[in-house]
Scaffold this motif. Structure first.
Motif, PDB file in Angstrom:
ATOM      1  N   ARG A   9      31.080 -35.650 -23.103  1.00  0.00           N
ATOM      2  CA  ARG A   9      31.038 -34.523 -22.170  1.00  0.00           C
ATOM      3  C   ARG A   9      32.166 -33.573 -22.538  1.00  0.00           C
ATOM      4  O   ARG A   9      33.336 -33.950 -22.502  1.00  0.00           O
ATOM      5  N   TYR A  45      22.092 -37.944 -20.800  1.00  0.00           N
ATOM      6  CA  TYR A  45      21.091 -37.381 -21.706  1.00  0.00           C
ATOM      7  C   TYR A  45      21.019 -38.190 -22.999  1.00  0.00           C
ATOM      8  O   TYR A  45      22.046 -38.542 -23.578  1.00  0.00           O
ATOM      9  N   ASP A  47      18.995 -37.633 -26.628  1.00  0.00           N
ATOM     10  CA  ASP A  47      18.173 -36.682 -27.389  1.00  0.00           C
ATOM     11  C   ASP A  47      17.796 -35.467 -26.546  1.00  0.00           C
ATOM     12  O   ASP A  47      16.653 -35.019 -26.544  1.00  0.00           O
ATOM     13  N   ASN A  48      18.760 -34.959 -25.779  1.00  0.00           N
ATOM     14  CA  ASN A  48      18.606 -33.773 -24.925  1.00  0.00           C
ATOM     15  C   ASN A  48      17.586 -33.941 -23.810  1.00  0.00           C
ATOM     16  O   ASN A  48      17.103 -32.961 -23.260  1.00  0.00           O
ATOM     17  N   LYS A  49      17.254 -35.170 -23.453  1.00  0.00           N
ATOM     18  CA  LYS A  49      16.351 -35.451 -22.338  1.00  0.00           C
ATOM     19  C   LYS A  49      17.114 -36.267 -21.300  1.00  0.00           C
ATOM     20  O   LYS A  49      17.873 -37.165 -21.643  1.00  0.00           O
ATOM     21  N   GLY A  76      24.835 -37.975 -23.856  1.00  0.00           N
ATOM     22  CA  GLY A  76      25.474 -36.829 -23.221  1.00  0.00           C
ATOM     23  C   GLY A  76      25.676 -37.058 -21.735  1.00  0.00           C
ATOM     24  O   GLY A  76      24.921 -37.797 -21.105  1.00  0.00           O
ATOM     25  N   ILE A  89      25.689 -27.397 -17.268  1.00  0.00           N
ATOM     26  CA  ILE A  89      24.911 -27.428 -18.501  1.00  0.00           C
ATOM     27  C   ILE A  89      25.565 -28.452 -19.423  1.00  0.00           C
ATOM     28  O   ILE A  89      26.790 -28.510 -19.534  1.00  0.00           O
ATOM     29  N   LEU A  90      24.741 -29.263 -20.069  1.00  0.00           N
ATOM     30  CA  LEU A  90      25.270 -30.263 -20.992  1.00  0.00           C
ATOM     31  C   LEU A  90      26.029 -29.557 -22.105  1.00  0.00           C
ATOM     32  O   LEU A  90      25.497 -28.683 -22.785  1.00  0.00           O
ATOM     33  N   GLU A  91      27.289 -29.925 -22.247  1.00  0.00           N
ATOM     34  CA  GLU A  91      28.133 -29.312 -23.273  1.00  0.00           C
ATOM     35  C   GLU A  91      28.934 -30.399 -23.970  1.00  0.00           C
ATOM     36  O   GLU A  91      29.679 -31.144 -23.331  1.00  0.00           O
TER      37      GLU A  91
END
Length: 116
Positions: A9, A45, A47-49, A76, A89-91
């Protein structure tokens, strides 16, 4: 069997190990013990899911044969202030590279040839 995770994160990395049968919610409880954010205010998260609370790590393809201490799975993490607010937002910040060595510490090519 143990699965090794690197929770990312922003600039933070958290290293955890869990069983393949561990649920996502249980992982969130482990994270809470480290960063003091309620599991309900965390979103993981892969793989961005978004990972679902009731699913096991193995359902996301995480297993002991590939997710080892030397090569942990990257997960994530996004948080929110309270249950009434939106998730950030995922960063995930990239790793920084170390600065270049000062000239006095570098082996100069001509010096290296003298040693051979």
């Amino acid at each position: 069997m143990d699965v090794y995770l690197m929770i990312r994160r922003k600039k933070t990395s958290i290293f955890l190990d869990a069983n393949e049968k561990t649920t996502v919610y249980e992982v969130k409880k482990m994270i809470r013990a480290i960063i003091n954010v309620l599991p309900e205010n965390q979103q993981l998260y892969m793989d961005n899911k978004v990972m679902r609370n009731n699913k096991c790590l193995e359902e996301y393809g995480l297993n002991h044969s590939k997710d080892k201490p030397e090569n942990p799975a990257i997960v994530g993490l996004a948080c929110r202030e309270s249950e009434n607010s939106e998730f950030e937002i995922l960063e995930i910040m990239p790793y920084t590279t170390p600065p270049e060595l000062p000239a006095v510490l570098r082996i100069l090519p001509e010096m290296d040839s003298l040693n051979t």
